[in-house]
Design a protein around this motif. Structure first.
Motif, PDB file in Angstrom:
ATOM      1  N   LEU A 296      84.595 101.289 106.177  1.00  0.00           N
ATOM      2  CA  LEU A 296      84.970 102.656 105.830  1.00  0.00           C
ATOM      3  C   LEU A 296      85.671 103.423 106.943  1.00  0.00           C
ATOM      4  O   LEU A 296      86.665 104.117 106.684  1.00  0.00           O
ATOM      5  N   LEU A 300      88.993 105.580 106.320  1.00  0.00           N
ATOM      6  CA  LEU A 300      88.828 107.031 106.231  1.00  0.00           C
ATOM      7  C   LEU A 300      89.640 107.743 107.304  1.00  0.00           C
ATOM      8  O   LEU A 300      90.295 108.763 107.030  1.00  0.00           O
ATOM      9  N   LEU A 328      90.508 113.725  99.508  1.00  0.00           N
ATOM     10  CA  LEU A 328      89.415 112.834  99.866  1.00  0.00           C
ATOM     11  C   LEU A 328      88.703 112.291  98.627  1.00  0.00           C
ATOM     12  O   LEU A 328      88.348 111.106  98.565  1.00  0.00           O
ATOM     13  N   LEU A 332      88.269 108.444  97.746  1.00  0.00           N
ATOM     14  CA  LEU A 332      86.949 107.819  97.740  1.00  0.00           C
ATOM     15  C   LEU A 332      86.476 107.417  96.343  1.00  0.00           C
ATOM     16  O   LEU A 332      85.691 106.471  96.203  1.00  0.00           O
ATOM     17  N   LEU A 344      87.463 101.103  96.231  1.00  0.00           N
ATOM     18  CA  LEU A 344      86.735 101.655  97.375  1.00  0.00           C
ATOM     19  C   LEU A 344      85.417 102.271  96.924  1.00  0.00           C
ATOM     20  O   LEU A 344      84.381 102.077  97.576  1.00  0.00           O
ATOM     21  N   TYR A 345      85.437 103.004  95.811  1.00  0.00           N
ATOM     22  CA  TYR A 345      84.185 103.609  95.344  1.00  0.00           C
ATOM     23  C   TYR A 345      83.175 102.529  94.971  1.00  0.00           C
ATOM     24  O   TYR A 345      81.987 102.625  95.328  1.00  0.00           O
ATOM     25  N   LEU A 348      81.730 101.184  98.065  1.00  0.00           N
ATOM     26  CA  LEU A 348      80.765 102.122  98.650  1.00  0.00           C
ATOM     27  C   LEU A 348      79.404 102.000  97.969  1.00  0.00           C
ATOM     28  O   LEU A 348      78.369 101.912  98.634  1.00  0.00           O
ATOM     29  N   THR A 357      76.083 107.117  98.613  1.00  0.00           N
ATOM     30  CA  THR A 357      77.484 107.324  98.219  1.00  0.00           C
ATOM     31  C   THR A 357      77.679 108.714  97.637  1.00  0.00           C
ATOM     32  O   THR A 357      78.615 109.428  98.003  1.00  0.00           O
TER      33      THR A 357
END
Length: 429
Positions: A296, A300, A328, A332, A344-345, A348, A357
């Motif tokens: 991450l 990020l 963001l 995310l 990506l989510y 996470l 998360t």
């Protein structure tokens, strides 16, 4: 004789007023019969003026251009009224939607206008407006048994998540009245969950204290009537989730504490570039170090560095903060319904778990509260993408929605959780 276009709005208004009067004076079953005769059977309606006005609207080219908005308004008239009534009355709505959906085959003996009305309703049933009605139908027909069945589609759970209603049930054609009524309905559903969650937490506090007194959970339960878990998460999961969002996550610091410190600190940032660097440090501080270093942190950091970079030398302001936090959320969770990539989510949730998360997203929300509708819209996109998928196939999304419902209730409602701040009060090990 040419059709008088100037009278089209008046003809619509006559129909609206007539139907609205009937809706208020007659039983839901009688209203259903009226709508069936006028829009499904499309012939034999007793009020000649209303039938003729509808026929003239259907015949006009101008009427055809605004047909979906007209039908949407007409069909929502009784729904808006019934939604404000008791839950028993609300149960007529699924039957009403089903009636509109089941248009019988066209008969040869029908008049051209009758065929045109039925064809219009058939086409309307393929529109986004009708999709909103179908979702409302699913919401009202769902029940605890269906919601417990993991083989059922995700759509059976929509009623559990009021924060999705505005995004999933409203469309461009929705009237101001429909928006107002739906918001009231959403607030009522959210209020019911807040009350259930509050009672559950209070019950858990009492159970923890009685367990300490009697030295056994089994003995403690003999002296207490247990309140049911309002979530579909397991009891242990709910307790852990509540502890995470109510109690401190860094020593005794809560999410609100961390957000407040960041707001105070970032107010000193002279440039937007500096603000973004501070924002990065704020976000990664509660991310597991191992996962952060592997995945991450670099992503990020790169995202924030490139986000709105042409304003890097500007002084941070509310508009820039709103835009960077919204970006963001897109980064995310998911960007849009046109770009549904949410790798990506999913990564996470897989690595951090749904609670941490959602906590990461909550940190963003708490420093920029105006992004609330942007946050919920991200999850509405995911919900709509998977709504016809069996729940067991999207367990990660189901758990995210349940966790988000709890997190938003704790942080964005009027529920007072100060009494339960201590993790021990909730019975942690």
């Amino acid at each position: 004789m040419p059709f008088d276009l100037s009278s089209l709005p008046q003809k619509k208004e006559v129909i609206y007023n007539h139907l609205e009067s009937c809706i208020k004076q007659e039983s839901p079953e009688q209203v259903m019969t009226r709508y069936y005769t006028l829009f499904v059977q499309a012939t034999g309606y007793e009020n000649v003026e209303i039938r003729e006005n509808l026929e003239k609207i259907m015949k006009s080219e101008e009427g055809k251009k605004t047909l979906f908005s007209f039908l949407s308004y007409v069909f929502y008239l009784p729904i808006n009224y019934w939604l404000k009534q008791s839950s028993e009355v609300q149960q007529i709505i699924p039957n009403f939607v089903k009636m509109l959906e089941n248009i019988p085959p066209f008969a040869r003996v029908q008049t051209p206008v009758a065929r045109r009305i039925r064809e219009a309703v058939t086409q309307f049933n393929k529109s986004d407006s009708f999709l909103g009605l179908k979702r409302l139908q699913n919401l009202l027909t769902s029940n605890p048994t269906l919601q417990q069945d993991k083989s059922q589609p995700l759509s059976t759970l929509l009623g559990r998540y009021p924060f999705l209603y505005q995004h999933c049930l409203l469309v461009a054609e929705s009237s101001a009245e429909t928006k107002r009524v739906l918001k009231q309905f959403q607030q009522k559903q959210q209020g019911d969950f807040e009350l259930s969650l509050s009672r559950y937490i209070t019950n858990q506090v009492r159970l923890a204290r009685l367990t300490k007194r009697y030295g056994s959970p089994t003995e403690a339960q003999k002296h207490l009537t247990l309140v049911p878990n309002p979530s579909l998460l397991k009891d242990q999961e709910v307790i852990a989730t509540l502890q995470h969002f109510i109690s401190g996550i860094e020593g005794q610091s809560t999410y609100q504490d961390l957000a407040q410190r960041f707001i105070i600190h970032s107010a000193k940032a002279e440039t937007f570039k500096t603000y973004k660097k501070d924002l990065y440090e704020y976000l990664i501080k509660t991310v597991d170090e191992g996962y952060g270093k592997r995945q991450l942190n670099q992503k990020l950091s790169s995202h924030l560095k490139n986000s709105l970079s042409k304003w890097d030398r500007e002084t941070p302001n509310e508009q820039l903060i709103l835009r960077v936090t919204n970006n963001l959320l897109k980064f995310l969770v998911v960007e849009s319904d046109k770009n549904i990539d949410h790798y990506l989510y999913l990564d996470l949730v897989t690595n951090l778990g749904p609670t941490k998360t959602i906590g990461l997203l909550l940190k963003i929300l708490l420093i920029s509260p105006k992004i609330y509708p942007y946050l919920t819209s991200r999850f509405a996109i995911l919900y709509q993408h998977y709504e016809n998928t069996p729940r067991y196939s999207v367990h990660w999304l189901f758990k995210s929605l349940e966790t988000l419902q709890i997190a938003l209730t704790i942080h964005c409602s009027g529920m007072d959780v100060s009494y339960w701040r201590s993790a021990k009060a909730l019975g942690s090990d």
